[in-house]
Enzyme design. Structure first.
Site, short mmCIF file in Angstrom:
data_model
loop_
_atom_site.label_atom_id
_atom_site.label_comp_id
_atom_site.label_asym_id
_atom_site.label_seq_id
_atom_site.Cartn_x
_atom_site.Cartn_y
_atom_site.Cartn_z
N CYS A 129 0.25 19.74 -88.29
CA CYS A 129 0.97 18.66 -89.00
C CYS A 129 0.32 18.25 -90.31
O CYS A 129 1.00 18.08 -91.33
CB CYS A 129 1.14 17.46 -88.07
SG CYS A 129 -0.41 16.65 -87.59
N HIS A 137 -0.92 12.24 -85.65
CA HIS A 137 0.21 13.03 -86.12
C HIS A 137 0.80 12.41 -87.38
O HIS A 137 0.75 11.19 -87.58
CB HIS A 137 1.29 13.11 -85.02
CG HIS A 137 2.35 14.11 -85.31
ND1 HIS A 137 2.12 15.48 -85.30
CD2 HIS A 137 3.68 13.96 -85.61
CE1 HIS A 137 3.23 16.12 -85.58
NE2 HIS A 137 4.20 15.21 -85.78
N HIS A 164 8.30 17.47 -89.89
CA HIS A 164 6.90 17.56 -89.45
C HIS A 164 6.68 18.84 -88.66
O HIS A 164 7.63 19.53 -88.26
CB HIS A 164 6.55 16.35 -88.57
CG HIS A 164 7.38 16.26 -87.34
ND1 HIS A 164 6.85 16.07 -86.08
CD2 HIS A 164 8.74 16.32 -87.14
CE1 HIS A 164 7.82 16.02 -85.18
NE2 HIS A 164 8.97 16.17 -85.80
#
Length: 228
Positions: free
Chosen positions: A119, A171, A188
């Site tokens: 990510c 994240h 993402h």
């Protein structure tokens, strides 16, 4: 006797003549001067009116020129602001276009290529390629960049950060779109399906959302252009 009568007649005639001269002098002279004074005063009044009118016309012309110049300046500033907004919008579109080229790329922890990417590498690769920005490698450090943005004010290109627990940020994604009803879509690199588009209303990602950051603002973007 004759001589005396002639003398008296001459004296009377002389006296009458002198009185006539004096009378003419006293009456005619002030009248002439008064008429000349009135005439000169009238001309002066006309000249003053002309001068006042000329001044008024000059001031009016100056004000009109100022108004036109002010409107032209406002138009220039407005056009420049519009141009800046357009340039910034195009740059955000470029960022998202680049991000969308990664759709379907598999997730790989520590990966930084189109063969496999995580990510944070996805975010830094996209912004590095399109905006020339050098971001930190991991999501927790990227979360320290930029200005915090309320969820209700999110825009395309903002970063959204998540945590899988109460601990550190783990994240990150890029806001891809904000719908008319306020639904935030973000792109993402997810561990399950690789690079994909999800929603903050998603039952999985919604509860894990922590905050958002704007790492590229319009002012900063246009300032960099001006300096380069």
């Amino acid at each position: 006797m004759k001589k005396r009568v002639l003398f008296y007649c001459a004296a009377v005639f002389t006296t009458l003549s002198m009185q006539s001269c004096v009378t003419n002098y006293v009456v005619s002279t002030p009248t002439t001067y008064a008429n000349e004074y009135k005439s000169n005063a009238k001309l002066a009044a006309i000249d003053n009116k002309k001068l006042a009118l000329a001044k008024e016309q000059l001031l009016s012309s100056f004000k009109d020129e100022q108004l036109v110049a002010s409107k032209n300046l406002e138009a220039i500033v407005k056009n420049e602001e519009i141009a800046k907004a357009v340039r910034f919008s195009q740059k955000i579109d470029d960022i998202l276009t680049e991000a969308e080229t990664y759709l379907g790329t598999p997730y790989r922890y520590g990966g930084m290529t189109r063969k496999g990417i995580d990510c944070s590498a996805f975010v830094l690769s996209v912004f590095g390629a399109t905006a020339g920005m050098s971001l930190p490698r991991v999501a927790a450090s990227q979360a320290q960049e930029g200005e915090k943005v309320e969820k209700s004010n999110l825009q395309k290109g903002d970063l959204v950060f998540f945590s899988h627990g109460r601990g550190r940020i783990s994240h990150v994604g890029i806001v891809e779109n904000v719908t008319e009803n306020g639904t935030v879509k973000f792109i993402h690199a997810a561990t399950s399906k690789g690079v994909m588009i999800s929603s903050l209303d998603d039952s999985y990602w919604g509860p894990k959302f922590r905050f958002a950051k704007r790492i590229l603002s319009q002012d900063d973007f246009n300032s960099n252009i001006a300096n380069n």
